[in-house]
Design a protein around this motif. Structure first.
Motif, PDB file in Angstrom:
ATOM      1  N   LEU A 196       0.716  -1.266   0.001  1.00  0.00           N
ATOM      2  CA  LEU A 196      -0.134   0.334   0.449  1.00  0.00           C
ATOM      3  C   LEU A 196       0.794   0.916  -0.268  1.00  0.00           C
ATOM      4  CD1 LEU A 196      -2.982   0.956   0.153  1.00  0.00           C
ATOM      5  CD2 LEU A 196      -2.249   1.501   2.575  1.00  0.00           C
ATOM      6  N   PHE A 197       1.710   1.218   0.745  1.00  0.00           N
ATOM      7  CA  PHE A 197       2.001   2.576   1.041  1.00  0.00           C
ATOM      8  C   PHE A 197       3.261   2.663   0.256  1.00  0.00           C
ATOM      9  CE2 PHE A 197       0.496   4.865   4.636  1.00  0.00           C
ATOM     10  CZ  PHE A 197       0.206   3.391   5.835  1.00  0.00           C
ATOM     11  N   ALA A 198       4.575   1.498  -0.355  1.00  0.00           N
ATOM     12  CA  ALA A 198       5.696   1.705  -2.136  1.00  0.00           C
ATOM     13  C   ALA A 198       4.742   2.305  -2.611  1.00  0.00           C
ATOM     14  CB  ALA A 198       6.410   0.571  -1.454  1.00  0.00           C
ATOM     15  N   TYR A 199       3.429   1.791  -3.254  1.00  0.00           N
ATOM     16  CA  TYR A 199       2.723   2.392  -4.585  1.00  0.00           C
ATOM     17  C   TYR A 199       2.331   3.725  -4.110  1.00  0.00           C
ATOM     18  CZ  TYR A 199      -0.303   1.613  -7.760  1.00  0.00           C
ATOM     19  OH  TYR A 199      -1.688   2.827  -8.873  1.00  0.00           O
ATOM     20  N   THR A 200       1.382   3.653  -3.155  1.00  0.00           N
ATOM     21  CA  THR A 200       0.684   5.500  -2.914  1.00  0.00           C
ATOM     22  C   THR A 200       1.937   6.112  -3.206  1.00  0.00           C
ATOM     23  OG1 THR A 200       0.696   5.289  -0.625  1.00  0.00           O
ATOM     24  CG2 THR A 200      -1.694   4.902  -2.230  1.00  0.00           C
ATOM     25  N   GLU A 246       5.912   8.026   4.110  1.00  0.00           N
ATOM     26  CA  GLU A 246       4.759   6.140   3.269  1.00  0.00           C
ATOM     27  C   GLU A 246       5.974   5.637   2.841  1.00  0.00           C
ATOM     28  OE1 GLU A 246       1.984   8.180   0.201  1.00  0.00           O
ATOM     29  OE2 GLU A 246       0.585   7.749   1.229  1.00  0.00           O
ATOM     30  N   ILE A 247       7.080   6.228   1.477  1.00  0.00           N
ATOM     31  CA  ILE A 247       8.288   5.534   1.267  1.00  0.00           C
ATOM     32  C   ILE A 247       9.371   5.095   2.469  1.00  0.00           C
ATOM     33  CG2 ILE A 247      10.472   4.975  -0.193  1.00  0.00           C
ATOM     34  CD1 ILE A 247       7.964   5.278  -1.731  1.00  0.00           C
ATOM     35  N   ALA A 248       8.888   5.474   3.348  1.00  0.00           N
ATOM     36  CA  ALA A 248       9.893   4.796   4.153  1.00  0.00           C
ATOM     37  C   ALA A 248       9.582   3.978   5.284  1.00  0.00           C
ATOM     38  CB  ALA A 248      10.731   6.213   5.485  1.00  0.00           C
ATOM     39  N   ILE A 278      10.455  -7.450   1.101  1.00  0.00           N
ATOM     40  CA  ILE A 278      11.347  -6.010  -0.270  1.00  0.00           C
ATOM     41  C   ILE A 278      10.982  -6.892  -1.632  1.00  0.00           C
ATOM     42  CG2 ILE A 278      13.532  -6.016  -1.035  1.00  0.00           C
ATOM     43  CD1 ILE A 278      15.558  -6.416   1.776  1.00  0.00           C
ATOM     44  N   LEU A 279      10.482  -7.743  -1.784  1.00  0.00           N
ATOM     45  CA  LEU A 279      10.385  -8.368  -3.142  1.00  0.00           C
ATOM     46  C   LEU A 279       8.999  -7.336  -3.492  1.00  0.00           C
ATOM     47  CD1 LEU A 279      10.819 -10.288  -5.674  1.00  0.00           C
ATOM     48  CD2 LEU A 279       9.558 -11.715  -4.882  1.00  0.00           C
ATOM     49  N   THR A 280       8.255  -7.271  -2.314  1.00  0.00           N
ATOM     50  CA  THR A 280       6.875  -6.592  -2.295  1.00  0.00           C
ATOM     51  C   THR A 280       7.034  -5.353  -2.766  1.00  0.00           C
ATOM     52  OG1 THR A 280       5.953  -8.649  -0.347  1.00  0.00           O
ATOM     53  CG2 THR A 280       4.740  -6.710  -0.855  1.00  0.00           C
ATOM     54  N   PHE A 281       7.403  -4.981  -1.769  1.00  0.00           N
ATOM     55  CA  PHE A 281       8.339  -3.404  -2.171  1.00  0.00           C
ATOM     56  C   PHE A 281       8.757  -3.081  -3.557  1.00  0.00           C
ATOM     57  CE2 PHE A 281       9.508   1.069  -0.297  1.00  0.00           C
ATOM     58  CZ  PHE A 281      10.691   1.029  -0.882  1.00  0.00           C
ATOM     59  N   MET A 282       9.254  -3.712  -4.311  1.00  0.00           N
ATOM     60  CA  MET A 282      10.125  -3.753  -5.914  1.00  0.00           C
ATOM     61  C   MET A 282       8.556  -3.787  -6.041  1.00  0.00           C
ATOM     62  SD  MET A 282      13.446  -5.646  -4.922  1.00  0.00           S
ATOM     63  CE  MET A 282      13.777  -5.941  -7.167  1.00  0.00           C
ATOM     64  N   PHE A 283       7.608  -4.976  -5.910  1.00  0.00           N
ATOM     65  CA  PHE A 283       6.266  -4.773  -6.761  1.00  0.00           C
ATOM     66  C   PHE A 283       5.582  -3.816  -6.725  1.00  0.00           C
ATOM     67  CE2 PHE A 283       3.783  -6.916  -9.032  1.00  0.00           C
ATOM     68  CZ  PHE A 283       2.302  -6.715  -8.154  1.00  0.00           C
ATOM     69  N   ALA A 284       5.536  -3.037  -5.532  1.00  0.00           N
ATOM     70  CA  ALA A 284       4.530  -1.877  -5.810  1.00  0.00           C
ATOM     71  C   ALA A 284       5.691  -0.761  -5.859  1.00  0.00           C
ATOM     72  CB  ALA A 284       4.587  -2.067  -4.023  1.00  0.00           C
TER      73      ALA A 284
END
Lengths: 155, 93
Positions: free
Chosen positions: A30-34, A72-74, B10-16
């Motif tokens: 959620l947070f990485a995407y937004t 959000e990224i952090a 980390i994989l989830t983060f990179m995917f997002a």
């Protein structure tokens, strides 16, 4: 008997761990995407903040339009590492709470609703967004409860 | 085990992040101009869905609040390209 009880407790512990990992992956996504979406194109967020009924001035809107996605990224990054997961979940809970206040304000005072054009989440109406935030907050609180030191679940 | 615990997040983060880049990359500002217009609300651009004001040379206007005032509509966020049409007022609330 004792062996059976221990096995059952072990299974419940494993289920709780799986639920916790699911919640963590949900918030990372959620947070990485937004956050990533907002950082790639800052203008819509800046325009949206300027158009809210909260009357953000230009400097504050500029700070928020960069600071919010960075936070959000952090938060997403901190959830990736077990050492900072608890902090990340608390940060997620606070962020979602702020979003609940923001979307709640817009839902309650619909006189001038900013256009939420762009992005997957912005396909929702403000009411749907508000309900989505409530659901996310419930998940965040569940994650904080499961990861709290007294639960002794692996971070 | 420690590596597995870190790998999935980390994989989830990179995917997002990849999703965000793929879904929001906008290499052509003309796309924005086609999808959205901007109402001049006291000097501040207010993003609205693109209007269809028919043919004409009068500037389009939009009303963003029920029974509220109408505002001039522009094609860009800098409020420099007016949207021209029959001069009608469109409700966008």
């Amino acid at each position: 008997m004792l062996k059976g009880k221990t096995q059952w407790l072990g299974l419940a512990h494993t289920k709780r761990k799986n639920v916790l990992h699911g919640i963590i992956c949900y918030f990372i996504l959620l947070f990485a995407y937004t956050g990533g979406s907002k950082l790639i194109d800052v203008d819509p967020l800046y325009t949206s903040l300027r158009n809210t009924p909260l009357y953000f001035g230009k400097p504050l809107a500029l700070i928020l339009s960069w600071g919010l996605p960075a936070l959000e990224i952090a938060t997403a990054l901190s959830l990736c590492f077990s050492k900072f997961r608890y902090t990340g979940l608390i940060s997620a809970g606070i962020l979602i709470f702020v979003f609940i206040m923001y979307t709640g304000w817009i839902v309650i005072f619909p006189m001038q609703q900013p256009c939420s054009c762009g992005g997957i989440l912005a396909e929702m109406s403000w009411k749907q967004h508000f309900l989505f935030n409530l659901f996310s907050e419930a998940l965040a609180l569940s994650g904080i409860y499961l990861l709290s030191p007294s639960k002794k679940l692996s971070r | 085990m420690k590596f597995k615990r870190m790998f999935l997040p980390i994989l989830t983060f990179m995917f997002a992040i990849s999703l965000a880049i793929a879904g929001n990359a906008n290499f052509n500002n003309e796309m924005d101009q086609q999808q959205y217009d901007y109402a001049d609300v006291n000097g501040t651009p207010y993003q609205i869905p693109a209007l269809d004001c028919n043919e004409g040379e009068s500037q389009c206007r939009a009303r963003i609040v029920e029974n509220g005032p109408s505002y001039d509509v522009y094609d860009d966020e800098a409020l420099s390209i007016p949207v021209e049409g029959d001069g009608s007022v469109t409700d966008v609330f």
